[in-house]
Write a protein that holds these residues in place. Sequence first.
Motif, PDB file in Angstrom:
ATOM      1  N   LYS A  28     -37.210 -76.887   1.642  1.00 45.85           N
ATOM      2  CA  LYS A  28     -35.956 -76.564   0.448  1.00 45.85           C
ATOM      3  C   LYS A  28     -35.148 -75.263   0.983  1.00 45.85           C
ATOM      4  O   LYS A  28     -33.798 -74.784   1.217  1.00 45.85           O
ATOM      5  N   TRP A  29     -36.544 -74.293   0.816  1.00 47.51           N
ATOM      6  CA  TRP A  29     -36.410 -72.960   1.550  1.00 47.51           C
ATOM      7  C   TRP A  29     -35.414 -72.625   2.318  1.00 47.51           C
ATOM      8  O   TRP A  29     -34.274 -71.728   2.848  1.00 47.51           O
ATOM      9  N   THR A  31     -33.454 -74.352   4.312  1.00 44.81           N
ATOM     10  CA  THR A  31     -32.403 -75.185   4.331  1.00 44.81           C
ATOM     11  C   THR A  31     -31.964 -74.423   3.397  1.00 44.81           C
ATOM     12  O   THR A  31     -30.172 -73.767   4.320  1.00 44.81           O
ATOM     13  N   GLU A  32     -32.007 -73.274   2.778  1.00 45.94           N
ATOM     14  CA  GLU A  32     -30.581 -72.065   1.636  1.00 45.94           C
ATOM     15  C   GLU A  32     -31.174 -71.092   2.665  1.00 45.94           C
ATOM     16  O   GLU A  32     -30.492 -70.597   1.718  1.00 45.94           O
ATOM     17  N   GLN A  69     -41.718 -80.132   0.385  1.00 43.61           N
ATOM     18  CA  GLN A  69     -40.553 -79.949   0.182  1.00 43.61           C
ATOM     19  C   GLN A  69     -39.581 -79.152  -0.539  1.00 43.61           C
ATOM     20  O   GLN A  69     -38.442 -78.905   0.149  1.00 43.61           O
ATOM     21  N   GLU A  70     -41.118 -78.460  -1.240  1.00 39.48           N
ATOM     22  CA  GLU A  70     -40.674 -76.612  -1.270  1.00 39.48           C
ATOM     23  C   GLU A  70     -40.528 -75.695  -0.256  1.00 39.48           C
ATOM     24  O   GLU A  70     -38.661 -74.717  -0.393  1.00 39.48           O
TER      25      GLU A  70
END
Length: 340
Positions: free
Chosen positions: A295-296, A298-299, A291-292
């Motif tokens: 997220k990173w 995608t960001e 998940q982390e």
Amino acid sequence: MNQLKNKQVLLISRPVGMPTQQNFEFKDIPVVEAKEGQVVVRTLYLSVDPYMRGRMNDSKSYIPPYQLNEVIAGGLVGEIVESKSELFKAGDKVIGMLGWQLYNTVDAKAVTKIDDSIAPVSAYLSVLGLTGLTAYFGLLDIGQPKEGETVVVSGAAGSVGMFVGQIAKIKGARVVGIAGSDDKCDYLKKELGFDATINYKTTENLDQALEEACPNGVDVYFDNVGGSISDAVMSLLNDYARIPLCGAISSYNSTDGDMGPRIQSRLIKTRSLIKGFVLSDYAARQSEGLQELGKWLTEGKLKYEETVVEGFDNVVEAFLQLFQGANLGKMLVKVSDSEF
């Protein structure tokens, strides 16, 4: 399935020192028909990893050794071409620890579906797979970098090291990467934002180079290589330094034993922690890591590189190239395209 042709790679002798092509054999075999609850997976990408070298020895470790005259297994992403399970349908993309084969017929529970709309399927063998998760848990659980601390990463341009450095930067640390070419060092600084880099192959005095790169000492050392590089880092440890011990590729093919300075006194004086780990230690927390990392990614905070070797017949050569430092990021073998 009868019209499909299968091929596999066997380990036929245990390497002494550096493996060679003669330790392996390619074998043509039929594709096994799926039974109830099974799927047939066509290989898209194979992962070749340094830890596999240890499995070629007949010795006790955290994972059983490969058996002679049996197929080698490792990380693999593939596509379901036949399903006799309610869990999957033809065309689904999956990941699993499967054989170095063109096709694997396995129980459906042996593979996990992946979402190729989030990232290319190959990413699930790197940033969203074993290497990204290894970096995530090793650095954050053991290394615990704090803002302003100095993190040193050996093997920094490899498939784990590059993620370690980027995650350390996300956490506000100063990051020093050690790699084996000027091109790799330039990539780490210009593309991934490392604060300093050292080319250990051309640096005449590694101790001096490390002192200059780490004027405030070393708070976290993520060790991927062992050997003389790690010996040099140990002299710069700060009080309460943390050392996630991930790999020791410098000694994997050694036949003389791995000798070096005694580090116990320094660890006592600095009250430092050194802890070996493997990803399976964190099996229950993998969803957290994914998940982390997702997220990173995608960001735009995480970048990843792949060194892709084309063709199943080149899988052994790709594996051997790992020990020559030929890869930037994850070393993969592209076996086939995702369409069939």
